[in-house]
Write a protein that holds these residues in place. Structure first.
Motif, PDB file in Angstrom:
ATOM      1  N   TYR A   1       0.833  -1.198   0.000  1.00  0.00           N
ATOM      2  CA  TYR A   1       0.000   0.000   0.000  1.00  0.00           C
ATOM      3  C   TYR A   1       0.876   1.259   0.000  1.00  0.00           C
ATOM      4  O   TYR A   1       0.575   2.240  -0.684  1.00  0.00           O
TER       5      TYR A   1
ATOM      6  N   THR B   1      -5.025  -3.048  -2.864  1.00  0.00           N
ATOM      7  CA  THR B   1      -3.984  -2.046  -3.081  1.00  0.00           C
ATOM      8  C   THR B   1      -4.481  -0.988  -4.066  1.00  0.00           C
ATOM      9  O   THR B   1      -4.225   0.208  -3.885  1.00  0.00           O
TER      10      THR B   1
ATOM     11  N   PHE C   1      -7.200   1.139  -2.308  1.00  0.00           N
ATOM     12  CA  PHE C   1      -6.608   2.106  -1.378  1.00  0.00           C
ATOM     13  C   PHE C   1      -5.972   3.273  -2.127  1.00  0.00           C
ATOM     14  O   PHE C   1      -6.161   4.441  -1.750  1.00  0.00           O
TER      15      PHE C   1
END
Length: 307
Positions: free
Chosen positions: A101, A238, A241
């Protein structure tokens, strides 16, 4: 992603099924919104165009924005996943690995000067004289969307900021990534038999579907970035986010600008940097992307060892 079972089905039929559910869910949600708006004596034109004036959007407009994301993208993707339960459409391998992330956000920050100059170039795009009518229509659509965006994001109270984080940050991030990088990218990987090609094709569709032509290329590159995040990490969260951070940062910055009595034009005005900054941005972005790829390969997040 687990494509073994999916390869046994015709990907074109899956594409038709997904778009059929998308069309059906979109129409149903829009009808429900129109019915709700009529019952609440709301202006139904809020579904198709921004209101005149500088006042912020109302509660009904927030329902329209949130409902559109969920109805057009999230619900069809979830239905498709349920119908294709044997296929891992929303991969979440090693989803607790926080470094993936962080890599995504670092790349977004590093690439922002390059994205700025690409955005400026896209905004200055012109067409030949014979396509002047098309250009004028595109400009009108762009101005309308800019007006609606300004009405939505330029707020100076915390309640509306939180509403913007929900309908601009959270819901589009989850809904669009599940649909585009989840269901659609998986289908096109089977159609094209090449995941790299599918990333670019889906990114083009992702940008085009927003109907903001003078932001087409920056949004397409964001779509490419989100696509590679999923492919390299094997974790769709990922991309969710990174999408959330990208959208939410704009809402927070707009909140700050509005609180300082600054305008939307000042918000979207791009900063001009020296050539050294642009070259540095490009170099650092490539380096971050390479390190990211090597990290995911080493951790075998995507499955087999890559490279």
């Amino acid at each position: 992603m687990n494509l073994h079972v999916a390869q046994e089905r015709n990907p074109w039929s899956d594409l038709v099924v997904l778009f059929a559910w998308t069309l059906g869910c979109t129409i149903l949600v829009q009808l429900l919104l129109m019915l709700g708006g009529a019952m609440l004596n709301q202006d139904l034109l809020a579904l198709t165009q921004p209101s005149v004036g500088k006042k912020p959007v109302g509660v009904f407009s927030y329902l329209v924005l949130g409902g559109s994301s969920v109805g057009t993208f999230l619900i069809p993707a979830l239905i498709y996943q349920r119908a294709r339960a044997a296929t891992d459409i929303f991969p979440a391998q090693n989803w607790r690995d926080w470094k993936t992330y962080v890599f995504g956000i670092v790349f977004l920050v590093a690439f922002s000067p390059c994205m700025s100059i690409i955005s400026d170039w896209n905004m200055q795009m012109t067409f030949p004289e014979g396509m002047r009518g098309v250009e004028n229509w595109m400009r009108e659509q762009e101005d309308m969307m800019a007006h609606l965006t300004a009405q939505t994001v330029m707020v100076n109270d915390v309640g509306r900021l939180l509403a913007n984080v929900l309908v601009i940050g959270i819901l589009p991030a989850v809904s669009e990534e599940f649909f585009f990088r989840g269901a659609l990218q998986q289908i096109f990987a089977r159609v094209l038999k090449h995941e790299q090609f599918s990333i670019w094709i889906v990114a083009i569709i992702f940008s085009a579907i927003h109907f903001q032509f003078y932001g087409f290329f920056p949004r397409m590159l964001l779509g490419v970035f989100f696509g590679y995040l999923v492919v390299w990490t094997g974790n769709i969260w990922t991309a969710v986010f990174a999408h959330f951070v990208n959208n939410t940062s704009v809402t927070i910055l707009a909140f700050y600008y509005a609180s300082e009595n600054k305008t939307y034009d000042e918000l979207v005005k791009s900063d001009s940097y020296s050539i050294i900054v642009y070259l540095g941005s490009l170099f650092i972005s490539v380096a971050v992307a390479y390190l990211f790829f090597r990290y995911t390969a080493k951790k075998k997040i995507y499955g087999e060892q890559l490279g």
